[in-house]
Scaffold this motif. Structure first.
Motif, PDB file in Angstrom:
ATOM      1  N   LEU A   2       2.266   2.995  -7.497  1.00 48.69           N
ATOM      2  CA  LEU A   2       2.561   1.735  -6.800  1.00 48.69           C
ATOM      3  C   LEU A   2       2.803   1.950  -5.154  1.00 48.69           C
ATOM      4  O   LEU A   2       2.299   1.370  -4.444  1.00 48.69           O
ATOM      5  CB  LEU A   2       3.497   0.725  -7.600  1.00 48.69           C
ATOM      6  N   GLU A  27       0.498   0.561  -1.986  1.00 50.22           N
ATOM      7  CA  GLU A  27       1.207  -0.168  -0.908  1.00 50.22           C
ATOM      8  C   GLU A  27       1.133   0.626   0.334  1.00 50.22           C
ATOM      9  O   GLU A  27       0.791  -0.148   1.519  1.00 50.22           O
ATOM     10  CB  GLU A  27       2.989  -0.622  -1.546  1.00 50.22           C
ATOM     11  N   GLU A  42       5.162  -8.152 -10.034  1.00 48.34           N
ATOM     12  CA  GLU A  42       4.860  -6.780  -9.047  1.00 48.34           C
ATOM     13  C   GLU A  42       3.360  -6.746  -8.773  1.00 48.34           C
ATOM     14  O   GLU A  42       2.968  -6.429  -7.574  1.00 48.34           O
ATOM     15  CB  GLU A  42       5.733  -5.762  -9.357  1.00 48.34           C
ATOM     16  N   LEU A  62       1.511  -7.276  -5.445  1.00 46.66           N
ATOM     17  CA  LEU A  62       0.283  -6.107  -4.732  1.00 46.66           C
ATOM     18  C   LEU A  62      -0.875  -7.006  -4.485  1.00 46.66           C
ATOM     19  O   LEU A  62      -1.624  -6.466  -3.783  1.00 46.66           O
ATOM     20  CB  LEU A  62       0.213  -5.107  -6.004  1.00 46.66           C
ATOM     21  N   ARG A  63      -1.521  -7.897  -5.602  1.00 48.14           N
ATOM     22  CA  ARG A  63      -2.467  -8.580  -5.441  1.00 48.14           C
ATOM     23  C   ARG A  63      -2.826  -9.455  -3.706  1.00 48.14           C
ATOM     24  O   ARG A  63      -3.436  -9.369  -3.210  1.00 48.14           O
ATOM     25  CB  ARG A  63      -2.920  -9.532  -6.114  1.00 48.14           C
ATOM     26  N   SER A  83      -2.730  -7.050  -1.053  1.00 45.59           N
ATOM     27  CA  SER A  83      -4.249  -6.438  -0.796  1.00 45.59           C
ATOM     28  C   SER A  83      -4.981  -7.560  -0.083  1.00 45.59           C
ATOM     29  O   SER A  83      -5.847  -7.153   0.713  1.00 45.59           O
ATOM     30  CB  SER A  83      -4.905  -6.066  -2.056  1.00 45.59           C
TER      31      SER A  83
END
Length: 482
Positions: A388, A392, A421, A425-426, A429
């Motif tokens: 992860l 990132e 989490e 992250l979505r 992105s």
């Protein structure tokens, strides 16, 4: 001494005024076998032309009369016709050498370096080497008018250099040497080292290393000073012929003669050391490169890393790259993806992460494929937190991952009950330009549903609806209900 100009033997003209075209030979058929490498010399400076059909001859004659209207013919007029008219004609373009020969037969006309250069480049580029040989013979007998004085035409050597290079490109080395000897008769002084290098390189590429050495000795006898390219070609030839000891001797001779090696010199020897299984000597040569002040290239690092990995010394390769990076000599464009792949393939993704982190911190940013390989390796080793972090960091650097890797990481996070989490992250992105597919949203809906977070499920489903991923109301309700 004044140079004598011998007027070429004239081909009888079909008509006297205006100048007209002689009978022309047919188009060479490319499917037929090429003429022998050492064609017999032409019977005269002008190639003897065979007959074509009257229909073709008449149309070509008309075409010439249309565009060359005002005699007397000059090299400038002929060159303009060849370049701007004949060269672009779909039917007559292959008659350029015939027209060139016809012009030679016109009284009061004389070719100069401009028409010679155009014709040599055209014949060499189109692989008409038999005609090129005839043209070189004609140039020797009828040099450029610039050579009528004390000095020869300065364009003679560049013209011959193009022809020699073309001969070497296709392995016609006998013709290349013949053209070289013809050139020496026409130029003032000694040929340049560049022309010698072309012939030497031609011999090496064809596996005739002994002849390459012979031509190098000829170069020394002619008192032409070898440059770094000369030595690099010969060193490469020795290495190709498994004569690495002689390559090292030549490298020492090169430095003794005051010729500084370049990155190609070192790369060739480092590769030779690894081929000889002399790994330590190859590494020592790399450090000698640093002391000499010669910059590494990406090829240098590839030779070292690939060679060490093949020998099973992956850890040495890691330490070497880290040391190079700290010394500031590691090329910025070097892609160390290969080393990351080897480490991850050995289930040593932790060490791969250490190497990438160290190189990244010192300014050697990994490529997208190296980062993706690292993320996949960390995932397979169940190191989701590190995966992860790498993902990132990739996004912050503007690296857009592929859908498969990204969605797999989302799935891993959701499987661990860390859907929040995954959703963060979505969002990160999306802000960096990654256009998510329906699978990413479906993974998040499934994750929130398993965690019983109906409010978050509805937010994601509504976004799916806005993105056009939900085809009908039944699907919408099914997703909302988890």
């Amino acid at each position: 001494m004044m140079r004598r100009f011998r007027k070429p033997k004239l081909i009888p003209l079909l008509e006297q005024k205006p100048p007209t075209l002689p009978q022309l030979s047919p188009i060479p058929n490319p499917s037929l076998p090429k003429p022998p490498q050492h064609p017999s010399p032409p019977p005269s400076p002008i190639v003897t032309l065979s007959h074509t059909s009257n229909h073709t001859h008449t149309h070509l004659l008309t075409f010439i009369k249309t565009h060359i209207k005002n005699p007397p013919l000059s090299p400038k007029t002929l060159l303009h016709f060849l370049k701007s008219k004949l060269h672009h004609h779909p039917t007559f373009t292959h008659f350029d050498f015939h027209v060139f020969n016809w012009a030679s037969s016109v009284d009061s006309f004389r070719h100069d370096h401009s028409t010679f250069e155009w014709m040599v480049c055209t014949l060499a580029t189109t692989d008409r080497f038999a005609e090129l040989g005839h043209l070189i013979g004609f140039m020797v007998s009828n040099p450029c008018p610039c050579s009528d004085g004390i000095f020869s035409c300065p364009r003679t050597e560049p013209i011959f250099k193009f022809a020699i290079s073309a001969y070497c490109r296709v392995g016609r080395l006998g013709d290349a040497v013949g053209a070289f000897d013809s050139m020496r008769k026409l130029i003032d002084g000694k040929p340049s080292v560049v022309v010698y290098n072309i012939v030497i390189n031609g011999f090496v590429k064809c596996g005739a290393h002994d002849k390459a050495l012979g031509f190098y000795e000829k170069m020394v006898r002619d008192r032409v000073k070898a440059d770094v390219f000369t030595f690099n070609i010969l060193i490469s030839g020795y290495c190709r012929n498994s004569q690495f000891g002689l390559a090292l001797e030549l490298f020492k001779e090169m430095r003794e003669k005051g010729c500084s090696p370049n990155v190609v010199s070192f790369n060739t020897l480092i590769k030779g050391f690894f081929r000889e299984r002399k790994v330590e000597d190859g590494i020592e040569m790399a450090y000698e490169m640093i002391e000499f002040g010669c910059k590494f290239s990406s090829v240098t690092c590839e030779i070292l890393v690939d060679g060490l990995c093949r020998e099973g010394r992956v850890e040495v390769a890691c330490e070497l790259l880290i040391d190079f990076s700290r010394k500031g000599v590691l090329p910025r464009l070097y892609d160390y993806y290969g080393l990351v792949e080897v480490l991850c393939g050995e289930r040593n993704s932790g060490r791969a992460l250490e190497v990438v982190d160290e190189l990244w911190r010192t300014g050697n940013v990994p490529s997208l494929i190296a980062c993706t390989t690292l993320v996949e390796g960390l995932r397979r080793s169940a190191r989701i937190d590190e995966a992860l972090e790498v993902m990132e960091r990739m996004l912050e650097e503007g690296m857009v991952p592929d859908f498969v890797t990204f969605n797999c990481l989302l799935q891993d996070l959701c499987n661990l009950g860390r859907t929040d989490e995954a959703d963060n992250l979505r969002l990160l992105s999306s802000s960096k330009g990654l256009e998510l597919d329906g699978m990413a949203y479906t993974i998040l809906v499934s994750g929130y549903s398993r965690e019983g977070k109906k409010k978050e499920v509805k937010v994601v489903v509504d976004e799916m609806l806005d993105m056009g991923f939900i085809p009908d109301l039944a699907t919408y309700n099914r997703l909302v209900d988890g």
